[in-house]
Design a protein around this motif. Structure first.
Motif, PDB file in Angstrom:
ATOM      1  N   LEU A   1       0.827  -1.208   0.000  1.00 63.02           N
ATOM      2  CA  LEU A   1       0.000   0.000   0.000  1.00 63.02           C
ATOM      3  C   LEU A   1       0.862   1.258   0.000  1.00 63.02           C
ATOM      4  CD1 LEU A   1      -2.824  -0.942   2.509  1.00 63.02           C
ATOM      5  CD2 LEU A   1      -3.034  -0.653   0.026  1.00 63.02           C
ATOM      6  N   ARG A   2       1.904   1.246   0.801  1.00 61.67           N
ATOM      7  CA  ARG A   2       2.793   2.411   0.859  1.00 61.67           C
ATOM      8  C   ARG A   2       3.448   2.656  -0.502  1.00 61.67           C
ATOM      9  NH1 ARG A   2       6.635   2.083   5.914  1.00 61.67           N
ATOM     10  NH2 ARG A   2       6.803   4.323   5.576  1.00 61.67           N
ATOM     11  N   ALA A   3       3.877   1.584  -1.165  1.00 60.29           N
ATOM     12  CA  ALA A   3       4.503   1.711  -2.482  1.00 60.29           C
ATOM     13  C   ALA A   3       3.497   2.268  -3.501  1.00 60.29           C
ATOM     14  CB  ALA A   3       5.039   0.358  -2.952  1.00 60.29           C
ATOM     15  N   TYR A   4       2.277   1.798  -3.436  1.00 63.31           N
ATOM     16  CA  TYR A   4       1.237   2.292  -4.339  1.00 63.31           C
ATOM     17  C   TYR A   4       1.013   3.789  -4.105  1.00 63.31           C
ATOM     18  CZ  TYR A   4      -3.247   2.382  -6.826  1.00 63.31           C
ATOM     19  OH  TYR A   4      -4.261   2.670  -7.695  1.00 63.31           O
ATOM     20  N   GLY A   5       0.943   4.191  -2.855  1.00 62.00           N
ATOM     21  CA  GLY A   5       0.766   5.603  -2.520  1.00 62.00           C
ATOM     22  C   GLY A   5       1.926   6.459  -3.008  1.00 62.00           C
ATOM     23  N   ARG A   6       3.156   5.950  -2.871  1.00 64.02           N
ATOM     24  CA  ARG A   6       4.313   6.699  -3.372  1.00 64.02           C
ATOM     25  C   ARG A   6       4.255   6.843  -4.882  1.00 64.02           C
ATOM     26  NH1 ARG A   6       6.841   3.822   0.906  1.00 64.02           N
ATOM     27  NH2 ARG A   6       7.463   2.145  -0.487  1.00 64.02           N
TER      28      ARG A   6
END
Length: 170
Positions: free
Chosen positions: A50-55
């Motif tokens: 999720l964090r990677a998608y947000g970045r």
């Protein structure tokens, strides 16, 4: 919602499909973490995903293709015209950026679109439905609207994980 629909139905449609594209991974992760499988590794992998998608959403050059339903809705609404940009992958040769340089409207049922690519090559695409998947919607005002609308959830997640979020719950 009816007022928004009457004023700008495409904006309402993009809002709905952006939610579908961007929130589904949040929902899936939430359900997985609430399931009986509470393995720490699964939790870590899903949250990092999720964090990677947000970045990726935050970086203009990396968020292309992250919202496929938004892209499809915007492509359906576009009328191909001279100057419109395209992105097309040619297997074994790579991805090329081009633009429409000519529209032949001689046959009103089947327009033909001449496309020139950055390497100088060109091709004639015979049909609207054939050209539509390659139309570039990146940078479109409604595409930006969808990305900005989703960023709040991912920004909140990042702040919660890094301890930067002020919470009224203690």
């Amino acid at each position: 919602m009816l007022a928004i629909y009457k004023k700008d139905p495409l904006r309402l449609q993009v809002s709905f499909v952006a939610g579908l594209d961007g929130v589904m991974s949040l929902l899936k992760t939430t359900y997985e973490l609430e399931d009986d499988r509470s393995e720490i590794l699964l939790a870590f992998q899903r949250v990092e995903s999720l964090r990677a998608y947000g970045r990726q959403l935050r970086v203009d050059t990396e968020n292309r293709g992250l919202l496929p339903n938004v892209d499809a809705a915007l492509r359906r609404a576009l009328e191909p015209e001279i100057g419109l940009k395209l992105v097309k992958e040619f297997p074994g040769h790579g991805t090329f950026f081009g633009h429409i340089v000519e529209v032949d409207k001689e046959d009103p049922e089947h327009f033909m679109y001449k496309v020139t690519y950055g390497d100088g090559d060109s091709e004639t695409i015979m049909d609207l439905e054939e050209i539509r998947p390659f139309l570039s919607v990146h940078g479109d005002e409604l595409c930006e609207f969808a990305v900005k609308g989703l960023l709040g959830a991912y920004t909140y997640l990042e702040k919660r994980l890094t301890g930067e979020c002020e919470s009224s719950y203690v």
